[in-house]
Design a protein around this motif. Structure first.
Motif, PDB file in Angstrom:
ATOM      1  N   MET A   1       1.090  -1.095  -0.145  1.00 12.38           N
ATOM      2  CA  MET A   1      -0.238   0.090  -0.153  1.00 12.38           C
ATOM      3  C   MET A   1       0.872   1.566   0.067  1.00 12.38           C
ATOM      4  N   HIS A   2       0.607   2.537  -0.967  1.00 18.11           N
ATOM      5  CA  HIS A   2       1.044   3.549  -0.970  1.00 18.11           C
ATOM      6  C   HIS A   2       0.154   4.686   0.120  1.00 18.11           C
ATOM      7  N   THR A   3       1.262   5.981   0.115  1.00 22.50           N
ATOM      8  CA  THR A   3       0.121   6.634   0.567  1.00 22.50           C
ATOM      9  C   THR A   3       0.653   8.258  -0.382  1.00 22.50           C
ATOM     10  N   LEU A   4      -0.943   8.578  -0.052  1.00 22.35           N
ATOM     11  CA  LEU A   4      -0.551  10.014  -0.647  1.00 22.35           C
ATOM     12  C   LEU A   4      -0.097  10.713  -0.809  1.00 22.35           C
ATOM     13  N   GLU A   5       0.913  11.196   0.505  1.00 14.21           N
ATOM     14  CA  GLU A   5       2.568  12.096   0.704  1.00 14.21           C
ATOM     15  C   GLU A   5       3.254  11.393   0.140  1.00 14.21           C
ATOM     16  N   GLN A   6       3.681  10.130  -0.176  1.00 11.11           N
ATOM     17  CA  GLN A   6       4.184   9.585  -0.499  1.00 11.11           C
ATOM     18  C   GLN A   6       4.318  10.069  -2.836  1.00 11.11           C
ATOM     19  N   LEU A   7       3.203   9.908  -2.490  1.00  7.45           N
ATOM     20  CA  LEU A   7       3.297  10.051  -4.495  1.00  7.45           C
ATOM     21  C   LEU A   7       3.540  11.633  -4.539  1.00  7.45           C
ATOM     22  N   ARG A   8       2.703  12.651  -4.146  1.00  8.49           N
ATOM     23  CA  ARG A   8       2.970  13.836  -3.770  1.00  8.49           C
ATOM     24  C   ARG A   8       4.171  14.396  -3.640  1.00  8.49           C
ATOM     25  N   ALA A   9       5.350  14.110  -3.228  1.00  9.51           N
ATOM     26  CA  ALA A   9       6.764  14.461  -2.786  1.00  9.51           C
ATOM     27  C   ALA A   9       7.505  13.238  -4.160  1.00  9.51           C
ATOM     28  N   GLY A  10       6.364  12.552  -4.774  1.00 11.38           N
ATOM     29  CA  GLY A  10       7.472  12.352  -6.322  1.00 11.38           C
ATOM     30  C   GLY A  10       8.356  11.143  -5.501  1.00 11.38           C
ATOM     31  N   GLN A  11       7.599  10.588  -4.393  1.00  8.43           N
ATOM     32  CA  GLN A  11       8.738   9.287  -3.720  1.00  8.43           C
ATOM     33  C   GLN A  11       8.445   8.111  -4.699  1.00  8.43           C
ATOM     34  N   LEU A  12       7.528   7.654  -5.126  1.00  9.24           N
ATOM     35  CA  LEU A  12       7.120   6.705  -5.805  1.00  9.24           C
ATOM     36  C   LEU A  12       7.260   7.000  -7.686  1.00  9.24           C
ATOM     37  N   ALA A  13       8.590   7.682  -8.074  1.00 11.41           N
ATOM     38  CA  ALA A  13       8.752   8.140  -8.798  1.00 11.41           C
ATOM     39  C   ALA A  13       9.124   6.203  -9.844  1.00 11.41           C
ATOM     40  N   GLY A  14       8.690   6.446 -11.290  1.00 12.99           N
ATOM     41  CA  GLY A  14       9.330   4.505 -11.712  1.00 12.99           C
ATOM     42  C   GLY A  14       8.008   3.412 -11.366  1.00 12.99           C
ATOM     43  N   LEU A  15       6.899   4.002 -10.705  1.00 13.08           N
ATOM     44  CA  LEU A  15       6.826   2.988 -10.211  1.00 13.08           C
ATOM     45  C   LEU A  15       5.933   1.745 -11.289  1.00 13.08           C
ATOM     46  N   ARG A  16       5.928   1.304 -10.801  1.00 14.87           N
ATOM     47  CA  ARG A  16       5.199   0.325 -12.240  1.00 14.87           C
ATOM     48  C   ARG A  16       3.714  -0.153 -11.942  1.00 14.87           C
ATOM     49  N   ARG A  17       3.469  -0.451 -10.533  1.00 18.83           N
ATOM     50  CA  ARG A  17       1.828  -0.815  -9.284  1.00 18.83           C
ATOM     51  C   ARG A  17       2.320   0.423  -8.883  1.00 18.83           C
ATOM     52  N   LEU A  18       0.443   0.707  -8.451  1.00 17.37           N
ATOM     53  CA  LEU A  18      -0.197   1.913  -7.182  1.00 17.37           C
ATOM     54  C   LEU A  18      -0.691   1.473  -7.070  1.00 17.37           C
ATOM     55  N   LYS A  19      -0.694   1.158  -5.611  1.00 20.63           N
ATOM     56  CA  LYS A  19      -2.469   0.590  -4.691  1.00 20.63           C
ATOM     57  C   LYS A  19      -2.717   2.458  -3.291  1.00 20.63           C
ATOM     58  N   LEU A  20      -3.648   2.969  -4.088  1.00 20.98           N
ATOM     59  CA  LEU A  20      -4.040   4.087  -3.381  1.00 20.98           C
ATOM     60  C   LEU A  20      -4.755   3.387  -2.152  1.00 20.98           C
ATOM     61  N   SER A  21      -5.538   3.138  -1.003  1.00 18.35           N
ATOM     62  CA  SER A  21      -6.957   3.266  -0.505  1.00 18.35           C
ATOM     63  C   SER A  21      -6.760   4.373   0.837  1.00 18.35           C
ATOM     64  N   CYS A  22      -7.144   5.127   0.218  1.00 18.91           N
ATOM     65  CA  CYS A  22      -7.078   5.947   1.474  1.00 18.91           C
ATOM     66  C   CYS A  22      -8.521   7.719   1.495  1.00 18.91           C
ATOM     67  N   GLY A  23      -9.306   6.643   0.795  1.00 17.17           N
ATOM     68  CA  GLY A  23     -10.174   7.867   0.657  1.00 17.17           C
ATOM     69  C   GLY A  23     -10.452   8.852  -0.088  1.00 17.17           C
ATOM     70  N   LEU A  24     -10.145   8.031  -0.535  1.00 17.13           N
ATOM     71  CA  LEU A  24     -10.046   9.069  -2.535  1.00 17.13           C
ATOM     72  C   LEU A  24     -11.085   9.502  -2.769  1.00 17.13           C
ATOM     73  N   THR A  25     -11.549  11.042  -3.424  1.00 14.97           N
ATOM     74  CA  THR A  25     -13.500  11.265  -3.994  1.00 14.97           C
ATOM     75  C   THR A  25     -12.894  11.696  -5.552  1.00 14.97           C
ATOM     76  N   GLU A  26     -11.676  12.615  -5.669  1.00 14.27           N
ATOM     77  CA  GLU A  26     -11.558  12.366  -6.637  1.00 14.27           C
ATOM     78  C   GLU A  26      -9.554  12.170  -7.225  1.00 14.27           C
ATOM     79  N   PHE A  27      -9.881  11.914  -8.255  1.00 12.64           N
ATOM     80  CA  PHE A  27      -8.542  11.190  -9.562  1.00 12.64           C
ATOM     81  C   PHE A  27      -7.386  11.940  -8.868  1.00 12.64           C
ATOM     82  N   PRO A  28      -6.339  11.600  -8.537  1.00  8.74           N
ATOM     83  CA  PRO A  28      -5.178  12.480  -7.741  1.00  8.74           C
ATOM     84  C   PRO A  28      -4.404  12.083  -9.089  1.00  8.74           C
TER      85      PRO A  28
END
Length: 432
Positions: A1-28
């Motif tokens: 599981m990844h976090t929105l904070e990681q995504l926004r901080a650019g820590q997931l660059a080059g990722l092939r598989r992303l899983k986000l489950s954090c109450g999203l109401t809009e596509f990040p």
């Protein structure tokens, strides 16, 4: 599981598989920063109801999961994603599936547990489709064009509103695994099996639960003591829709199957559970038994995954094949198709002893009818796939087994051998 904070901080660059489950109401929007690498996107367990029109910017996206969200329509933009071949939108509120939402390369579509009343005719244009999961909807028919999906191998239409089994499925040349229980046309047979004599009820109060042994899509299995005297296994159904169908249908098939050396026996159905849950009480299986293979992966789609280095000698392979054929022969004689005849649902021990389990996809039929003959032919193809896997993992060639599997895999459904003939042929091959 990844976090929105990681995504926004650019820590997931080059990722092939992303899983986000954090109450999203809009596509990040930050997901588009992964456009050059992202292949699998899992946004299940959020509160999404739409996807952005720019989704095709994710040019390498092959797989998307958006289960347990708030979608009411399958997003049309999915059909414009250039590499997308797997879509999973289980347990939403989807009532409409637009033709535009179906990518031309679609291989695996899961829309289980929604409120869909019809599928578009354009589904028949999905020539690569192998797996179609539509259990737990409001369907009363399927498009006749589905007959054009000649690569289709696995179909789940349990727990819908079908009053007859769709003809478009029955002559598909590769269909091997079909689940259709829990529909109006199967209800009478399921109720008759559950109310029939032969399987006693076991009161919850007679059981002392110990550790959990396992958990599947339909229920949790526990080690328990019965009357403080006998070790047993207890399967408590979750009471929810699974990808295969309803717990009640699984119970009906288990009870209707009867006793056989190749089937996991049933001691009784569970009575008086504190929360009213359904369940089954079974003997505890010897720890020497283990699964023949693992279930299909995202890449293998409809094929089981065997552990590295697994192989069988000829006597083991023949014993497993004969034991399963004999068990299925009894099921068919009782008007039951297993629907999930796979190695991952078979337990085996070293000498070739085996047990067929997991009746979550099992369905009932009327023996002696043309439809019944077709359903048995469909299951014969699943057995042919299993034989092929046994041959592939056998230490020595098995020409007689190869001939039998070729007969089971032939495209014309009614020309495949029935299981009484399969069982006899395998019995003749067993060592004296």
């Amino acid at each position: 599981m990844h976090t929105l904070e990681q995504l926004r901080a650019g820590q997931l660059a080059g990722l092939r598989r992303l899983k986000l489950s954090c109450g999203l109401t809009e596509f990040p929007r930050e997901i588009f920063d992964l456009a050059d690498s992202l292949e699998i996107l899992d946004l299940s367990g959020n509160a999404l109801s739409s996807l952005p029109d720019e989704l095709p910017r994710l040019r390498k996206l092959r797989i998307i999961f958006c289960s347990d969200n708030l979608f009411t329509t399958l997003p049309a933009v999915l059909g414009s994603c250039p590499a997308l071949d797997m879509i999973g939108f289980k347990a939403n509120r989807i009532g409409h599936v637009p033709a535009a939402a179906l990518p031309s390369a679609l291989r695996w579509l899961t829309l289980t547990d929604n409120v869909i009343e019809s599928m578009p005719d354009e589904l028949g244009k999905c020539g690569q489709l192998q797996k179609l999961m539509l259990a737990g909807n409001c369907l009363s028919h399927l498009p006749a064009t589905l007959a054009d999906c000649r690569r289709l191998e696995l179909v789940r239409i349990a727990a819908n509103r079908f009053t007859t089994l769709p003809d478009c499925l029955l002559s598909l040349p590769r269909l091997s695994w079909l689940a259709y229980a829990g529909n109006p046309f199967t209800e009478a047979r399921e109720l008759a099996a559950l109310s029939g004599a032969g399987t006693a009820g076991v009161a919850w109060q007679r059981l002392q639960l110990a550790q959990q042994l396992g958990e599947g899509a339909s229920g949790v299995i526990y080690h328990a003591r019965l009357d403080d005297a006998e070790d047993v296994a207890v399967k408590v159904f979750k009471g929810a829709m699974t990808s295969d169908g309803l717990p009640r249908s699984e119970m009906a098939a288990c009870v209707g199957a009867g006793a056989h050396p190749g089937l996991i026996p049933i001691l009784g159905t569970l009575d008086a559970h504190p929360q009213g849950a359904l369940g089954l009480v079974m003997p505890l299986i010897d720890a020497a038994y283990r699964n023949l293979a693992g279930p299909p992966s995202l890449s293998s789609c409809t094929r089981d995954v065997y552990a590295e280095g697994v192989h069988f000698d000829a006597s083991q392979a023949l014993a497993i094949a004969h034991g399963i054929a004999s068990a299925v022969c009894q099921l068919h004689a009782r008007g039951i198709v297993h629907g999930d005849l796979y190695a991952h649902n078979i337990l085996h021990a070293d000498a070739g002893a085996c047990l067929l389990g997991d009746f979550g996809a099992a369905s009932m039929f009327a023996p002696g009818t043309r439809q019944g003959d077709l359903l048995q032919g469909i299951e014969a193809r699943a057995f042919g796939v299993l034989l092929g896997e046994l041959v592939a993992h056998c230490a020595a060639p098995l020409p007689p087994l190869q001939a039998l599997l070729d007969a089971c895999l032939q495209e014309e459904v009614l020309r495949r051998p029935r299981f009484d003939a399969i069982e006899w042929a395998l019995r003749e091959m067993l060592p004296a």
